[in-house]
Design an enzyme around this catalytic site. Sequence first.
Site, PDB file in Angstrom:
ATOM      1  N   SER A  13       0.825  -1.416   0.063  1.00  0.00           N
ATOM      2  CA  SER A  13      -0.005  -0.111   0.020  1.00  0.00           C
ATOM      3  C   SER A  13       0.861   1.336  -0.035  1.00  0.00           C
ATOM      4  CB  SER A  13      -1.059   0.059   1.000  1.00  0.00           C
ATOM      5  OG  SER A  13      -0.129  -0.002   2.302  1.00  0.00           O
ATOM      6  N   GLY A  14       1.805   0.991  -0.541  1.00  0.00           N
ATOM      7  CA  GLY A  14       2.864   2.417  -0.865  1.00  0.00           C
ATOM      8  C   GLY A  14       2.472   3.123  -2.278  1.00  0.00           C
ATOM      9  N   ALA A  32       3.388   2.685  -5.302  1.00  0.00           N
ATOM     10  CA  ALA A  32       3.164   1.800  -6.270  1.00  0.00           C
ATOM     11  C   ALA A  32       1.829   0.953  -6.363  1.00  0.00           C
ATOM     12  CB  ALA A  32       4.454   0.713  -6.382  1.00  0.00           C
ATOM     13  N   TYR A  58       7.522   8.314   4.300  1.00  0.00           N
ATOM     14  CA  TYR A  58       9.000   8.906   5.055  1.00  0.00           C
ATOM     15  C   TYR A  58       9.832   9.669   3.798  1.00  0.00           C
ATOM     16  CZ  TYR A  58       8.093   6.101   8.744  1.00  0.00           C
ATOM     17  OH  TYR A  58       7.097   5.631  10.079  1.00  0.00           O
ATOM     18  N   GLU A  62      18.626  18.153  -5.901  1.00  0.00           N
ATOM     19  CA  GLU A  62      19.388  17.335  -4.972  1.00  0.00           C
ATOM     20  C   GLU A  62      20.515  16.753  -5.871  1.00  0.00           C
ATOM     21  OE1 GLU A  62      16.765  14.257  -3.385  1.00  0.00           O
ATOM     22  OE2 GLU A  62      15.132  15.806  -2.933  1.00  0.00           O
ATOM     23  N   HIS A  91      22.109   6.432   1.870  1.00  0.00           N
ATOM     24  CA  HIS A  91      22.016   7.809   1.682  1.00  0.00           C
ATOM     25  C   HIS A  91      23.355   8.289   2.785  1.00  0.00           C
ATOM     26  CE1 HIS A  91      20.138  11.885   2.119  1.00  0.00           C
ATOM     27  NE2 HIS A  91      19.458  11.312   1.268  1.00  0.00           N
ATOM     28  N   ARG A 120      25.051  10.621  -5.055  1.00  0.00           N
ATOM     29  CA  ARG A 120      24.993  10.034  -3.604  1.00  0.00           C
ATOM     30  C   ARG A 120      26.046   9.059  -3.376  1.00  0.00           C
ATOM     31  NH1 ARG A 120      18.704   9.005  -2.475  1.00  0.00           N
ATOM     32  NH2 ARG A 120      18.459  11.238  -2.343  1.00  0.00           N
ATOM     33  N   HIS A 169      19.481   2.668   2.160  1.00  0.00           N
ATOM     34  CA  HIS A 169      18.526   3.761   1.913  1.00  0.00           C
ATOM     35  C   HIS A 169      17.434   3.074   0.809  1.00  0.00           C
ATOM     36  CE1 HIS A 169      16.191   7.260   1.374  1.00  0.00           C
ATOM     37  NE2 HIS A 169      16.528   7.700   0.281  1.00  0.00           N
ATOM     38  N   ARG A 178      20.711   5.143  -8.296  1.00  0.00           N
ATOM     39  CA  ARG A 178      19.464   6.048  -8.512  1.00  0.00           C
ATOM     40  C   ARG A 178      19.751   7.413  -8.164  1.00  0.00           C
ATOM     41  NH1 ARG A 178      15.203   7.622  -5.121  1.00  0.00           N
ATOM     42  NH2 ARG A 178      16.392   7.089  -3.324  1.00  0.00           N
TER      43      ARG A 178
HETATM   44  P1  FAD Z   1       6.499   1.148   0.057  1.00  0.00           P
HETATM   45  O1  FAD Z   1       5.945   2.598  -0.039  1.00  0.00           O
HETATM   46  O2  FAD Z   1       7.890   0.808   0.901  1.00  0.00           O
HETATM   47  O3  FAD Z   1       5.468   0.256   0.377  1.00  0.00           O
HETATM   48  C1  FAD Z   1       5.445  -1.347   0.609  1.00  0.00           C
HETATM   49  C2  FAD Z   1       4.277  -1.823   0.799  1.00  0.00           C
HETATM   50  O4  FAD Z   1       4.570  -3.322   0.731  1.00  0.00           O
HETATM   51  C3  FAD Z   1       3.923  -1.608   2.290  1.00  0.00           C
HETATM   52  O5  FAD Z   1       2.396  -1.370   2.427  1.00  0.00           O
HETATM   53  C4  FAD Z   1       4.082  -2.958   2.836  1.00  0.00           C
HETATM   54  O6  FAD Z   1       3.322  -3.247   4.101  1.00  0.00           O
HETATM   55  C5  FAD Z   1       3.978  -4.013   1.934  1.00  0.00           C
HETATM   56  N1  FAD Z   1       4.313  -5.046   2.139  1.00  0.00           N
HETATM   57  C6  FAD Z   1       5.863  -5.018   2.140  1.00  0.00           C
HETATM   58  N2  FAD Z   1       6.046  -6.933   2.161  1.00  0.00           N
HETATM   59  C7  FAD Z   1       4.740  -7.297   2.514  1.00  0.00           C
HETATM   60  C8  FAD Z   1       4.328  -8.673   2.759  1.00  0.00           C
HETATM   61  N3  FAD Z   1       5.006  -9.428   3.011  1.00  0.00           N
HETATM   62  N4  FAD Z   1       3.014  -8.800   2.757  1.00  0.00           N
HETATM   63  C9  FAD Z   1       1.931  -7.527   2.752  1.00  0.00           C
HETATM   64  N5  FAD Z   1       2.403  -6.535   2.549  1.00  0.00           N
HETATM   65  C10 FAD Z   1       3.745  -6.188   2.272  1.00  0.00           C
HETATM   66  N6  FAD Z   1      12.124   8.593  -3.178  1.00  0.00           N
HETATM   67  C11 FAD Z   1      12.051   9.650  -3.925  1.00  0.00           C
HETATM   68  O7  FAD Z   1      11.884   9.590  -5.212  1.00  0.00           O
HETATM   69  N7  FAD Z   1      12.058  10.881  -3.305  1.00  0.00           N
HETATM   70  C12 FAD Z   1      12.330  11.217  -2.081  1.00  0.00           C
HETATM   71  O8  FAD Z   1      12.279  12.055  -1.655  1.00  0.00           O
HETATM   72  C13 FAD Z   1      12.535   9.885  -1.346  1.00  0.00           C
HETATM   73  N8  FAD Z   1      12.762  10.191   0.163  1.00  0.00           N
HETATM   74  C14 FAD Z   1      12.905   9.085   0.921  1.00  0.00           C
HETATM   75  C15 FAD Z   1      13.093   8.903   2.276  1.00  0.00           C
HETATM   76  C16 FAD Z   1      13.313   8.049   2.966  1.00  0.00           C
HETATM   77  C17 FAD Z   1      13.274   8.114   4.572  1.00  0.00           C
HETATM   78  C18 FAD Z   1      12.945   6.611   2.554  1.00  0.00           C
HETATM   79  C19 FAD Z   1      13.119   5.544   3.392  1.00  0.00           C
HETATM   80  C20 FAD Z   1      12.801   6.652   1.002  1.00  0.00           C
HETATM   81  C21 FAD Z   1      12.734   7.801   0.300  1.00  0.00           C
HETATM   82  N9  FAD Z   1      12.656   7.557  -1.184  1.00  0.00           N
HETATM   83  C22 FAD Z   1      12.377   8.895  -1.907  1.00  0.00           C
HETATM   84  C23 FAD Z   1      12.481   6.375  -1.834  1.00  0.00           C
HETATM   85  C24 FAD Z   1      10.711   6.292  -1.918  1.00  0.00           C
HETATM   86  O9  FAD Z   1      10.303   6.658  -0.946  1.00  0.00           O
HETATM   87  C25 FAD Z   1      10.729   4.500  -1.903  1.00  0.00           C
HETATM   88  O10 FAD Z   1      11.295   3.954  -3.077  1.00  0.00           O
HETATM   89  C26 FAD Z   1       9.193   4.365  -2.441  1.00  0.00           C
HETATM   90  O11 FAD Z   1       8.216   5.251  -1.723  1.00  0.00           O
HETATM   91  C27 FAD Z   1       8.631   2.892  -2.706  1.00  0.00           C
HETATM   92  O12 FAD Z   1       7.288   2.808  -2.560  1.00  0.00           O
HETATM   93  P2  FAD Z   1       6.793   1.390  -2.812  1.00  0.00           P
HETATM   94  O13 FAD Z   1       5.415   1.618  -3.215  1.00  0.00           O
HETATM   95  O14 FAD Z   1       7.494   0.593  -3.848  1.00  0.00           O
HETATM   96  O15 FAD Z   1       7.026   0.586  -1.505  1.00  0.00           O
HETATM   97  C1  SIN Z   2      16.144  12.711   0.156  1.00  0.00           C
HETATM   98  O1  SIN Z   2      15.116  13.393   0.371  1.00  0.00           O
HETATM   99  O2  SIN Z   2      17.431  13.033   0.464  1.00  0.00           O
HETATM  100  C2  SIN Z   2      16.114  11.461  -0.312  1.00  0.00           C
HETATM  101  C3  SIN Z   2      15.458  11.569  -1.859  1.00  0.00           C
HETATM  102  C4  SIN Z   2      15.513  10.323  -2.428  1.00  0.00           C
HETATM  103  O3  SIN Z   2      15.750   9.102  -1.852  1.00  0.00           O
HETATM  104  O4  SIN Z   2      15.080  10.019  -3.817  1.00  0.00           O
END
Ligand code: FAD
Ligand code: SIN
Length: 532
Positions: A10-11, A13, A45, A115, A243, A291, A352, A387
């Site tokens: 539920s991120g 994607a 986050y 950045e 990071h 980075r 990160h 990345r």
């Molecule tokens: P996520 O948002 O991590 O969601 C994963 C989901 O999968 C969650 O709901 C979790 O519960 C579920 N899941 C996992 N395993 C299971 C399982 N076994 N069963 C059921 N559910 C499961 N990127 C940028 O482009 N810009 C930024 O400014 C940036 N800043 C960042 C700052 C931080 C602190 C971090 C940690 C990352 C940052 N990133 C940034 C990277 C970016 O946030 C992530 O790569 C992106 O949000 C990932 O999205 P996602 O939907 O793939 O996964």
């Molecule tokens: C940050 O805000 O420095 C993280 C950005 C990213 O991971 O893409």
Amino acid sequence: MKTDFLVIGSGIAGLTYALKVAHDCPDKKITVLTKTVSDETNTKYAQGGVAGVTDFLHDSFDKHIEDTLIAGDGLSNAHIVEIVVKEGVQRINEIIEWGAQFDKDNSGTYALGKEGGHSEFRILHHKDVTGKEMENTLLEAIAKMPNIELLDHCFVIDLITQHHLGYLVTKSTPDIECYGVYVLNLKHNKIEKIISKITLLASGGNGQVYRTTTNPSIATGDGVAMAYRAKGRIENMEFIQFHPTALYEAGKSGQAFLITEAVRGDGGILRNRQGVAFMEKYDARKDLAPRDIVARAIDSEMKIDGTENVFLDCTAMDHEKFLHHFPNIYEKCLSIGIDVFENFIPVAPAAHYSCGGIKADEWGHSSIHNLYTCGECASTGLHGANRLASNSLLEAMVFAHRCYKDSVSKINDIAFMENIPDWNAKGTNEPKEMILITQSLKELQLLMTDYVGIVRTNVRLERAMNRLDILHKETEQLYQNTSVSKQLCELRNLITTGYLIVKSAQFRHESRGLHYNTDYLNKSELVQNIVL
Ligand code: FAD
Ligand code: SIN
């Protein structure tokens, strides 16, 4: 349970995909699974923002493409980079239409951030909590869709394939198919099966395989591990992005608070223990070099000085601007006694982002039929060996859209697989000692941090693999004999993740992007992806 579209995660994607499918197919059922509460994701986050070309006066698609390719260090797929950069703008406009707000300046135009590795100001942000804004926007939109069911505290254990129907499935089996998943329902402590026509793996990252990470505790590499167990193809796992500037708090491990790179974009300067600004020693772009370069420079300074951190100096930055752009960082630092206008912020690199993952083509197909993947758990070819900052939220939205387009065009040709057996828990007992799990987790995180960090060597990788082998054997034994728990499954998935990172690192006989091995300091002429 049966569902047409099953979404794991539920991120950004998973939610973007679910929302689009739900609009397009009002008569179909979409089920989204999340392993804790719905907004506990890496997405929440994200701080810096989302990169995208919106200021065509100063910026262009070509410049964003070039910056992404330079960061990727020869390994990004140029076709995919072009797709993401060009389609990204439409996806940004969509999320704005759904309600996401990005900061504007006094003239009403977007206040763009910069950045590391970006040649122009092109990062849209919502103060320093961009991810939270995007996550909340999507969750609010999802809540309005009657054909989406969002189930929290549902931990997916494994993908169901022909293997569960009694067939031998190996890496060379030509038509592996996904029929759904086995889920540990944490509310009822029961293992259930969910049968689906199409499954999307959007399960995020794996930062928890290291001792300190910017990722929350959910980031345990579950999706990659389950796809690997199902004999799917996994790519480029050696490219783990550290990071450069996570907040350093002595003695703390686990999730570290991020100090966004945008702070350096606005004038923050890295200094060593003596207070000397050191980045110019390493790269002409100084504090805004990509980075991998900044993280290695910090690692080197910490080794020279024998310290566990360096410092980020924000004292000369415009106070009002800082408070406006970074209120969350200001408050967090203050809460631990650091006034950023008076004191340097102690920072250190932390795991990160996973650039590799489940191999996906340009429509998000994994190598397993009816299994799509997008977001951080996927390897689309965008990031290559490193990345570019703020490209991941963009990639997640672009590929969620592509997965949606392709999967809705196929759904009516797919039938549910019948006769799938229930989960078999015969011969297992309740676990007697949690220490068998918690100690192994500590050992894993320590060995990955010490042997498979920013700088690698062949001997360290070999040591890591030997130790992983022991942890793997012990944990598999535990898994066979005890009833399944979330902690045990996560440990198992993290060990698999560690194995995939080390194995891929051992196959790469060069230093490229985020993979830096002092035994092979040069780049190989053969530019290749490592696929396991
Ligand atoms: P996520 O948002 O991590 O969601 C994963 C989901 O999968 C969650 O709901 C979790 O519960 C579920 N899941 C996992 N395993 C299971 C399982 N076994 N069963 C059921 N559910 C499961 N990127 C940028 O482009 N810009 C930024 O400014 C940036 N800043 C960042 C700052 C931080 C602190 C971090 C940690 C990352 C940052 N990133 C940034 C990277 C970016 O946030 C992530 O790569 C992106 O949000 C990932 O999205 P996602 O939907 O793939 O996964
Ligand atoms: C940050 O805000 O420095 C993280 C950005 C990213 O991971 O893409």
